[in-house]
Design a protein around this motif. Structure first.
Motif, mmCIF file in Angstrom:
data_model
loop_
_atom_site.group_PDB
_atom_site.id
_atom_site.type_symbol
_atom_site.label_atom_id
_atom_site.label_comp_id
_atom_site.label_asym_id
_atom_site.label_seq_id
_atom_site.Cartn_x
_atom_site.Cartn_y
_atom_site.Cartn_z
ATOM 1 N N MET A 239 4.644 -78.403 98.846
ATOM 2 C CA MET A 239 4.525 -78.203 97.400
ATOM 3 C C MET A 239 5.708 -77.384 96.882
ATOM 4 O O MET A 239 6.229 -77.639 95.797
ATOM 5 N N LEU A 240 6.137 -76.429 97.701
ATOM 6 C CA LEU A 240 7.220 -75.554 97.258
ATOM 7 C C LEU A 240 8.450 -76.367 96.868
ATOM 8 O O LEU A 240 9.180 -76.023 95.934
ATOM 9 N N ILE A 241 8.679 -77.470 97.553
ATOM 10 C CA ILE A 241 9.896 -78.251 97.291
ATOM 11 C C ILE A 241 9.909 -78.775 95.870
ATOM 12 O O ILE A 241 10.967 -79.041 95.293
ATOM 13 N N ALA A 242 8.747 -78.871 95.272
ATOM 14 C CA ALA A 242 8.723 -79.356 93.892
ATOM 15 C C ALA A 242 9.486 -78.403 92.967
ATOM 16 O O ALA A 242 10.000 -78.824 91.938
ATOM 17 N N VAL A 243 9.568 -77.130 93.370
ATOM 18 C CA VAL A 243 10.175 -76.158 92.454
ATOM 19 C C VAL A 243 11.661 -76.440 92.220
ATOM 20 O O VAL A 243 12.063 -76.711 91.092
ATOM 21 N N PRO A 244 12.501 -76.429 93.274
ATOM 22 C CA PRO A 244 13.915 -76.709 92.998
ATOM 23 C C PRO A 244 14.134 -78.090 92.385
ATOM 24 O O PRO A 244 15.020 -78.261 91.538
ATOM 25 N N THR A 245 13.311 -79.044 92.795
ATOM 26 C CA THR A 245 13.480 -80.375 92.201
ATOM 27 C C THR A 245 13.153 -80.326 90.720
ATOM 28 O O THR A 245 13.865 -80.909 89.893
ATOM 29 N N GLY A 246 12.085 -79.591 90.399
ATOM 30 C CA GLY A 246 11.722 -79.468 89.002
ATOM 31 C C GLY A 246 12.852 -78.846 88.193
ATOM 32 O O GLY A 246 13.167 -79.315 87.101
ATOM 33 N N VAL A 247 13.478 -77.828 88.779
ATOM 34 C CA VAL A 247 14.585 -77.195 88.062
ATOM 35 C C VAL A 247 15.611 -78.243 87.670
ATOM 36 O O VAL A 247 16.089 -78.282 86.540
ATOM 37 N N LYS A 248 15.915 -79.128 88.596
ATOM 38 C CA LYS A 248 16.898 -80.169 88.279
ATOM 39 C C LYS A 248 16.414 -81.004 87.103
ATOM 40 O O LYS A 248 17.130 -81.202 86.120
ATOM 41 N N ILE A 249 15.163 -81.460 87.190
ATOM 42 C CA ILE A 249 14.637 -82.311 86.110
ATOM 43 C C ILE A 249 14.808 -81.602 84.774
ATOM 44 O O ILE A 249 15.372 -82.153 83.817
ATOM 45 N N PHE A 250 14.358 -80.342 84.717
ATOM 46 C CA PHE A 250 14.395 -79.646 83.428
ATOM 47 C C PHE A 250 15.823 -79.406 82.977
ATOM 48 O O PHE A 250 16.136 -79.483 81.793
ATOM 49 N N ASN A 251 16.732 -79.137 83.940
ATOM 50 C CA ASN A 251 18.127 -78.948 83.530
ATOM 51 C C ASN A 251 18.719 -80.230 82.965
ATOM 52 O O ASN A 251 19.511 -80.194 82.027
ATOM 53 N N TRP A 252 18.300 -81.364 83.528
ATOM 54 C CA TRP A 252 18.790 -82.631 82.969
ATOM 55 C C TRP A 252 18.265 -82.794 81.549
ATOM 56 O O TRP A 252 19.014 -83.138 80.635
ATOM 57 N N LEU A 253 16.982 -82.503 81.381
ATOM 58 C CA LEU A 253 16.431 -82.612 80.029
ATOM 59 C C LEU A 253 17.220 -81.699 79.092
ATOM 60 O O LEU A 253 17.635 -82.097 78.003
ATOM 61 N N ALA A 254 17.463 -80.458 79.557
ATOM 62 C CA ALA A 254 18.177 -79.514 78.695
ATOM 63 C C ALA A 254 19.593 -79.999 78.412
ATOM 64 O O ALA A 254 20.165 -79.699 77.366
ATOM 65 N N THR A 255 20.162 -80.779 79.349
ATOM 66 C CA THR A 255 21.501 -81.319 79.091
ATOM 67 C C THR A 255 21.452 -82.296 77.928
ATOM 68 O O THR A 255 22.365 -82.350 77.106
ATOM 69 N N MET A 256 20.382 -83.049 77.827
ATOM 70 C CA MET A 256 20.274 -84.010 76.723
ATOM 71 C C MET A 256 19.994 -83.302 75.401
ATOM 72 O O MET A 256 20.372 -83.769 74.328
ATOM 73 N N TRP A 257 19.338 -82.151 75.495
ATOM 74 C CA TRP A 257 18.886 -81.444 74.312
ATOM 75 C C TRP A 257 20.051 -81.167 73.360
ATOM 76 O O TRP A 257 21.077 -80.631 73.768
ATOM 77 N N ARG A 258 19.919 -81.612 72.127
ATOM 78 C CA ARG A 258 20.929 -81.392 71.096
ATOM 79 C C ARG A 258 22.284 -81.975 71.454
ATOM 80 O O ARG A 258 23.321 -81.421 71.112
ATOM 81 N N GLY A 259 22.257 -83.080 72.203
ATOM 82 C CA GLY A 259 23.519 -83.746 72.494
ATOM 83 C C GLY A 259 23.857 -84.731 71.400
ATOM 84 O O GLY A 259 23.150 -84.864 70.400
ATOM 85 N N GLN A 260 24.983 -85.394 71.593
ATOM 86 C CA GLN A 260 25.329 -86.546 70.747
ATOM 87 C C GLN A 260 25.261 -87.747 71.673
ATOM 88 O O GLN A 260 26.278 -88.214 72.204
ATOM 89 N N ILE A 261 24.053 -88.260 71.894
ATOM 90 C CA ILE A 261 23.835 -89.161 73.022
ATOM 91 C C ILE A 261 24.360 -90.565 72.739
ATOM 92 O O ILE A 261 23.979 -91.190 71.765
ATOM 93 N N ARG A 262 25.278 -91.039 73.607
ATOM 94 C CA ARG A 262 25.696 -92.440 73.594
ATOM 95 C C ARG A 262 24.766 -93.183 74.536
ATOM 96 O O ARG A 262 24.851 -92.994 75.742
ATOM 97 N N THR A 263 23.877 -94.024 74.009
ATOM 98 C CA THR A 263 22.904 -94.698 74.893
ATOM 99 C C THR A 263 23.537 -95.925 75.532
ATOM 100 O O THR A 263 23.081 -97.044 75.340
#
Ligand code: HEA
Ligand code: HEA
Ligand code: CUA
Ligand SMILES: [Cu+2]
Lengths: 214, 335, 722, 139
Positions: free
Chosen positions: C337-361
């Motif tokens: 279960m612990l492994i979910a933590v660092p993986t989760g960090v990645k997921i959330f950081n990716w989301l935060a990367t999209m946050w307020r971007g100028q996204i070219r889809t």
């Protein structure tokens, strides 16, 4: 991962020189370490898990062999093995002496020592082959029991490593005879040495855990 | 923010509904691990549901944000975005929160693990032996040997000793408990308990060769009375059929054709390769619960076992239709 | 890496040069031989990619067979035996012959470009790695011809895989095939690790490396330590099968769980080996298309490292029901279960990367987001697996199949497809068609979820995996059909991708930096010249290219550095060659001193940086690209020996399987010959022999004062190195 | 935001990884031959002690085990540090090797533990599957 500290980094002033000056002591790599040596150490790190597994398998099977079949006590000849262990240990000394001599450009001594190393190694492998045949005659085969399987595979793997090491030393020897390993390339010797010492280290563990532990 | 919480609630509601759908209808899904019919399975189920809900919430959160951002921040007129490089507080936050969530999952998990591990009191002891590709049951203290269909009294736990004679199998009755591997060279333990009478089906879940798919099993839960009756029946020896009936010839064939070499018919033979046939007809299925037990299926079976069950260790004995007829007649007497 | 202007070094004196068995292809060979003998990391990377994609088609077609069989209950489309072979080969193919080599290919192609190197540390070892992979894969597939493919499942649990229960040669092919593939992975790992540590351009410190390089090299470290474990496991199995040893023989008192421990001790790090490079790809793509830097670069790096470390402590979660006891299961449940933590960090950081971007889809972005969303699903089901009591219900059911397809296909494959669309223009100078790309994406996304979503239900409803058939009346029929339908959608989507690549052949030039990207590979021409960079870049920042093009205003918004038209000029890629080349030349001579000193640091101080900044920022615009020869860049010469040596492995394997010892021995001699010849030939032929220059610090190059010294490829090292 | 600064900072930051200090090259500061020989003699003595210990009666098995392991580790460390020059060489090499050793030690230790080899060292009795080849027990 290797993330380390600023103070170790090169002062920006050093070596405004041409390549010839800095070869081969500090290869112009990002770390200042030679690719080959880095590769060799990476490989040795990986080898740890290889022998670790084989040794663990042997330990796991200690005393699990089907009752009534041959046990270590029946076949081991400690004095004999101690001698060969000693031989291999000393080969590490001769190896390091060979390297030291090569580094200070004394190629004659280097060849003497590296040949001795190869011979000691050969003595070890020969001794192991003899040991195997003795065990075999005492009725211990790969298929006899768990002890047979794990013992032969573990020590056999190590034997093969020593054998490759000997090939390596011999080719170093011949190359040096042809004058193809000048002082500046003594790293090649060092790499061979690293491998050789590693094989020796593994035997240190095998000797204790496999032969001596009651 | 509140808008998101709203959506979040709605979605998790949807997911709960889905969970319900998944759980429901054990009629249509007799092997459904989410419709427990016994204490242990229920213990597991009670643990899974909250975990699924947590997962659902995280799911909705992540997917929701992803969608939201992709739509909300699609390329639009205006200046380049602010170059955000990171935010330590946030990052610590979404390291800690998942961690805490996981701790709250881990604790009950571990408690349940140990709860399910301890041995139940006054259990019926059964040794389950995995064969390619059928199950053998031994009620050692009752002196019963049966195959494929495990009988157990309702409300009383059954302690299983799991062993294998060949490869690794895995014993599973989803509605009564989780599975446990059956590993040659070791004895694993498991336990079953049924709340209501009924037949609960399962099957081998560790890949064990050609007919892994055909290695099925059943647990027949009976009222204590019925169970005792069954025990009595199983403990009887087989009664030899009356002379010069088909059954009688079948019995002689049973010996002459070598069936006895592999099958035990108590009082007649002590074969141990195949299932014990003494009370074959007390069962409703055969050959790893692959076929319903009736004359037609048996006929197909005896005609060519490996033909109908790939790789079956019972060879094709080239029996004539007539011999088969007689043999079946005999087998039918093995009540 | 530098340019050198000094005259070619003296050739190997013929007399002490060893006899040449084959005439060495001279220069940058072209045509078939060019490919067979290449040591160019880009060509090798492409070969990895193409080969792996073909294997993907094969593995996919196998999957289709599985789905057709399972589309309806009691189906007789495949026999039990065929089915077992097909699912085993499907799993083995997808893991070892598709995702691993695709990642290896990307890493091979990109790492040197991304860290500003001209090649990898050991070019010939690199080629060797590819050929060994190819030989291993083909070897395993020949089993279909020679009486039966492996049929023991992709983790081949004994005792079922012992001779007693699998008498045929099927399993032998699996054992030796994986053994061979292991060699490829190990050499590749060592090579890429050394490359990343040692070959970085001046200024490219570890914490300026693109995340993809980080994740790839972490995966390589995992390989470095995980491969020996499965090597041992396979050896033990081989000894049991070939020489009657007892390692997994329960009757002799052994314990079959030994295999499970060894296999999963490799197997779980393996799954992170499969996902980390894809995570790296996504981390490269999201910033480019959101036009924001990656959120929390450091955290991304460290979470990657954390995942790698934790990945070593969870293997027994594949053995929760095998009877290892409540204490062990509890411990492994926690670590899992612990492994979910660092993986989760990645997921959330990716989301935060999209946050307020100028996204070219654009398509690469779509696939990247596909990764984030689909992988999360797989990860969450993974966590439910970690809940041991739940897992006792889920394990070896289709719920697991759902889990790992969501992480492997929804994760790795989506990530790798994102990478394919993203870097395709760099490989080919052609942009893949957006419309077809979007069609591909949506078809695949829908098909994927339709295929594997229902498997969650099927699993929970009790459908075991690895069953060639199932009775009707279990409530499984409908969703199995849906799953089969979905798999056809996926197949169609893949066809669309193939069509897209074919159509694109006629597309116009994409330019060197079509995405307005951030990392070094986009500073060189598309496709890059064999030497990658005419001038070894001088790195002054993370996302160096971005900072050459943009700076930040007071609000931290990105604003172009160069005037807009100049900027466009760059992209249209038309500048006056001579100017740039001469600039390059001077630059080059300039950079020598800076770069060849032990550390790369001396080059890294402010004013060098300034000087550099304004000077040829447009060196990516050089067309036509001058050859290495024009620029006096020494590159390693092609070689036959990696291919030659690799083939020997198959010879040994066949000899061992069919117990024709003489063949095995000949194979061994073959290999040794290859290694010897390899060692005796210098990595780079001096010009005199029509060969190429070698960059002064090209690792395999003999030291100046001793042209004859054996390179690292010398016999005394190779047996060790490979 | 915090990182914005560091990211574009002058190149001299982020050069952390240059572990090896070329001013202390791997070939300097090596011991003399005589030192090597002294090391070897020490190793030989330890080995002798190990073998001797094998013959010593009376000590508890566990104690012997302990002492043997200590001596083994000592020999291992000495060869690695002196003959393999880890003592004088770059940190990176040491890290590679130590990672391998610790990883191997850790994981295999856990494996052996799950098999319970420590419980009754030596005489572990494998569970013999009561194969029903022994004729089925009638009632
Ligand atoms: C790409 C490969 C890959 C990856 C990345 C993973 C990731 C994970 N896997 Fe998976 N796994 C496989 C490939 C992979 N797996 C394969 C191939 C098998 C089957 C082998 C076989 O039997 O054939 C398998 C099987 C498998 C099992 C055994 C199942 C069984 O046979 O009974 C388990 C058990 O614990 C497991 C767990 C996990 C976990 C916990 C993760 C974690 O790393 C996932 C972490 C990610 C997330 C959790 C999502 C993102 C996180 C957040 C959004 C934060 C918030 C989340 C929470 C608070 C929960 N996996
Ligand atoms: C990266 C890994 C990966 C990938 C991508 C896939 C992809 C797919 N897998 Fe995979 N699968 C595994 C890894 C993977 N699988 C593993 C490890 C196992 C376990 C094996 C075991 O139990 O031992 C497994 C097992 C497995 C099973 C369970 C078998 C069983 O337990 O009985 C099933 C069943 O449906 C399945 C289906 C599919 C499907 C439909 C796809 C589809 O997504 C495939 C789609 C791809 C294509 C269809 C490409 C083909 C292209 C075309 C057809 C275009 C036409 C081209 C020409 C004709 C030239 N897989
Ligand atoms: Cu028995 Cu699967
Ligand atoms: Cu795992």
């Amino acid at each position: 991962m290797t993330v380390t500290h600023d103070e170790e980094s090169t002062p920006t002033t050093t070596t405004e020189g041409s390549h010839d000056e800095l070869a081969p002591e500090h290869p112009p790599t990002s770390t200042g370490l030679s690719n080959e040596k880095l590769a060799m150490w990476a490989f040795l790190g990986s080898e740890c898990l290889l022998f670790g597994a084989l040794i663990s398998v042997y330990l796991l099977f200690r005393g699990r062999s089907a009752p009534g079949t041959i046990t270590p006590k029946d076949v081991y000849d400690i004095p004999y093995t101690s001698v060969s262990a000693f031989v291999l240990l000393m080969s590490s000394l001769t190896m390091v002496l060979a390297l030291a001599n090569h580094q200070r450009g004394d190629f004659r001594r280097f060849r003497v020592w590296i040949l001795t190393t190869a011979l000691l190694g050969a003595a070890f492998v020969g001794g192991q082959m003899y040991e195997f045949t003795v065990f075999y005659e005492k009725g211990l085969k790969l298929s006899t029991n768990l002890f047979g399987s794990s013992f032969f595979v573990l020590t056999g793997f190590h034997g093969v490593h020593v054998f490759l090491g000997i090939l390596m030393l011999m080719s170093l020897f011949t190359l040096s005879l042809k004058g193809r390993i000048p002082e500046s390339r003594s790293e090649v010797i060092e790499l061979g040495g690293l491998y050789w010492h590693f094989v020796d280290i593994v035997w240190i563990i095998i000797f204790t855990l496999v032969y001596l532990v009651p | 923010m509140s808008g998101r919480r709203h959506r979040l609630l709605k979605c998790s509601g949807v997911v709960l509904l889905l969970l319900f759908l998944v759980a429901c209808g054990s009629k249509k899904t007799p092997q459904n691990s989410l419709s427990p019919a016994g204490e242990y399975a229920r213990t597991i189920d009670n643990l899974i549901d909250p975990v699924f809900i947590v997962a659902a919430v995280v799911f909705v959160l992540v997917e929701g944000l992803a969608l939201l951002f992709v739509i909300r921040y699609r390329q639009r007129p205006g200046p380049e975005p602010v170059q955000v490089h990171g935010n330590t507080r946030l990052e610590v936050g979404w390291t800690l929160v998942p961690f805490l969530i996981l701790v709250t999952i881990a604790v009950p998990t571990i408690i349940t693990i140990f709860k399910l591990a301890d041995e139940p009191p006054n259990a019926v002891n059964v040794t389950v032996i995995g064969h390619q590709w059928w199950w053998e049951y031994r009620y050692d203290d009752l002196g019963i040997v049966s195959a494929n269909e495990l009988h157990l009294p309702v409300g009383r736990p059954v302690q299983l000793k799991l062993q294998s004679v060949d490869v690794i199998h895995s014993y599973w009755v989803p509605r009564l408990n989780g599975k446990t591997d059956v590993v040659p060279g070791r004895t694993n333990h498991s336990k079953l308990k049924a709340e209501r009478p009924g037949t609960y089906i399962g099957q081998c879940t560790e890949f064990c060769g050609l007919s892994h798919a055909n290695m099925r099993n059943r647990a027949v839960a009976q009222t204590p009375a019925d169970f005792d009756a069954w025990v009595k029946g199983q403990q009887q020896a087989a009664v030899a059929p009356a002379a010069n009936t088909d059954a009688a010839t079948g019995m002689t064939l049973f010996t002459s054709k070598g069936c006895t070499g592999c099958h035990t018919v108590q009082g007649l033979s002590k074969g141990a390769v195949g299932p014990n046939l003494t009370h074959l007809y007390s069962r409703s299925t055969f050959a790893g619960s692959m076929f319903d037990l009736n004359a037609t299926e048996l006929r197909k079976w005896l005609h060519d076992p490996p033909g109908v069950k790939p790789g079956s260790k019972m060879p094709n004995l080239n029996l004539s239709a007539d011999e088969i007829q007689k043999l079946i007649a005999y087998l039918e007497t093995l009540k | 890496m530098t340019i050198t202007t000094d005259p070619p070094r003296t050739a190997v004196a013929p007399e002490d040069a060893p006899p040449r068995l084959l005439r060495r292809p001279s220069g940058y060979a072209h045509g078939l031989w060019g490919w067979l003998t290449t040591v160019d990391h880009k060509k090798i990377g492409i070969m990895y990619g193409v080969t792996a994609f073909i294997f993907f088609i094969l593995g996919g077609l196998e999957a289709m067979l599985l789905r057709i069989q399972l589309g309806s209950p009691e189906s007789t489309f495949l026999s039990a035996d065929t089915y077992n072979q097909v699912f085993t080969m499907h799993g083995t193919t997808m893991i070892f012959l598709v995702v691993m080599p695709l990642s290896a290919g990307l890493a091979n192609y990109l790492i040197p470009l991304m860290i500003g190197a001209r090649d990898v540390a050991f070019p010939r070892l690199n080629a060797f790695g590819y050929w060994v992979f190819l030989v291993g894969g083909l070897f395993m597939y020949t089993s279909f011809i020679f009486g039966g493919a492996p049929n023991g499942g992709w983790f081949g649990y004994p005792p079922n895989t012992l001779k007693a229960f699998s008498p045929g040669h099927n399993i032998d092919y699996w054992v030796f095939g994986l053994q061979i593939l292991g060699i490829a992975s190990l050499t590749g790992a060592i090579n890429l690790i050394v490359t990343t540590l040692n070959m970085r351009a001046p200024g490219m410190s570890l914490f300026r490396m693109p995340i993809f390089v980080w994740m790839s090299v972490i995966a390589q470290f995992l390989l470095l330590f995980a491969i020996p474990v499965i090597t041992v496991a396979l050896f033990l199995l081989m000894f049991d099968r070939q020489f009657g040893a007892n390692f997994f023989n329960a009757q002799a008192g052994s314990d079959p769980l030994l295999w499970q421990h060894l296999f999963w001790l490799f197997g779980h790090p393996e799954v992170y080996i499969l996902i980390l490079p894809a995570m790296g790809v996504v981390s490269e793509i999201l910033p480019v298309f959101t036009r924001k830097p990656l959120f929390g670069y450091q955290v991304m790096v460290f979470s990657g490292i954390a995942i790698a470390f934790m990945g070593w402590g969870v293997w027994a979660h594949h053995m929760f029901v095998s009877g290892i006891g409540p204490v062990a299961t509890s411990a492994f449940a926690a670590s899992t279960m612990l492994i979910a933590v660092p993986t989760g960090v990645k997921i959330f950081n990716w989301l935060a990367t999209m946050w307020r971007g100028q996204i070219r889809t654009k398509v690469p972005f779509l696939f990247a987001v596909g990764f984030v969303t689909m992988f999360t699903i797989g990860g969450l089901s993974g966590v439910t697996h970690g809940v041991v009591p739940a897992d006792t219900q889920q394990t070896d059911t289709y719920y697991v199949v759902a889990h790992f397809h969501y992480v492997l296909f929804g994760g790795s494959m989506f990530g790798l497809f994102a990478g394919a669309y993203y870097w395709y223009p760099k490989l080919t100078n052609k942009l893949l068609n957006e419309k077809l790309g979007k069609l591909h994406f949506w078809l695949m996304l829908i098909g994927f979820n339709l295929t594997f979503g229902p498997m969650h239900l099927l699993g929970l409803w009790g459908m075991p995996r690895r069953v060639y058939t199932y009775p009707s009346g279990r409530g499984w029929d409908f969703w199995n059909l849906m799953s089969t339908v979905g798999s056809f959608l996926i197949a169609i989507s893949i066809l669309v991708f193939i069509v897209n690549m074919i159509k694109t052949r006629k597309a116009g030039p994409a330019g060197d930096d079509p995405w307005d990207a951030r990392t070094l590979e986009w500073t060189t021409s598309s496709p890059p010249p064999e030497y990658n960079f005419a001038v070894v870049p001088l790195v002054t920042a993370r996302d160096d290219l971005w900072h050459r093009k943009y700076t930040e205003d007071e609000h931290g918004r990105a604003i172009p550095r160069v005037t807009s038209e100049e900027h466009d000029a760059d992209k249209e890629a038309d500048t006056d060659d001579d100017r740039v080349i001469s600039a390059a030349a001077t630059e080059g001579t300039g950079t020598i001193d800076a770069t060849v000193d032990g550390g790369t640091d001396s080059a890294k101080d402010g004013e060098v940086d300034e000087g550099h900044d304004d000077e040829d920022r447009s060196d990516e615009a050089v067309h036509p690209v001058p050859t290495a020869h024009d620029l006096h860049i020494h590159m390693p010469s092609p070689s036959y020996w990696p291919l030659f040596t690799a083939i020997g492995l198959a010879v040994v394997a066949y000899g061992m399987i069919y117990r024709v010892w003489i063949v095995a021995i000949l194979g061994g001699i073959w290999i040794l010959t290859g290694i010897y010849a390899w060692g005796m030939e210098p990595s780079a032929e001096p010009e005199a022999e029509g060969g190429q220059h070698v960059p002064v610090d090209e690792p395999d190059q003999p030291a100046d004062d001793d042209p004859d010294a054996p390179g690292p490829g010398s016999p005394e090292l190779e047996p060790v190195g490979s | 935001m915090a990182e914005a600064a560091t990211e574009k900072a002058s190149p001299t930051d982020h050069t952390a990884e240059h572990a090896d200090d070329p001013s202390a090259p791997s070939h300097t500061g090596h011991p003399s031959d005589w030192e090597y020989i002294k090391v070897a003699i020490f190793l030989a003595i330890v080995t002798a002690a190990e073998v001797a210990l094998y013959y010593v009666e009376g000590l508890g098995a566990r104690l012997v085990l302990l002492i043997l392991c200590v001596m083994m580790v000592v020999k291992f460390a000495i060869v690695a540090m002196w003959f393999m020059h880890l003592r004088f060489d770059s940190k990176i090499f040491r890290r590679f090797f130590i990672t391998g050793i610790l990883l191997a030690f850790g994981v295999y230790l856990i494996v052996l533990t799950t098999f319970g080899v420590w419980s009754r060292p030596g005489e572990h009795t494998p569970v013999s599957p009561s194969p029903p080849t022994t004729t089925a027990r009638p009632g």
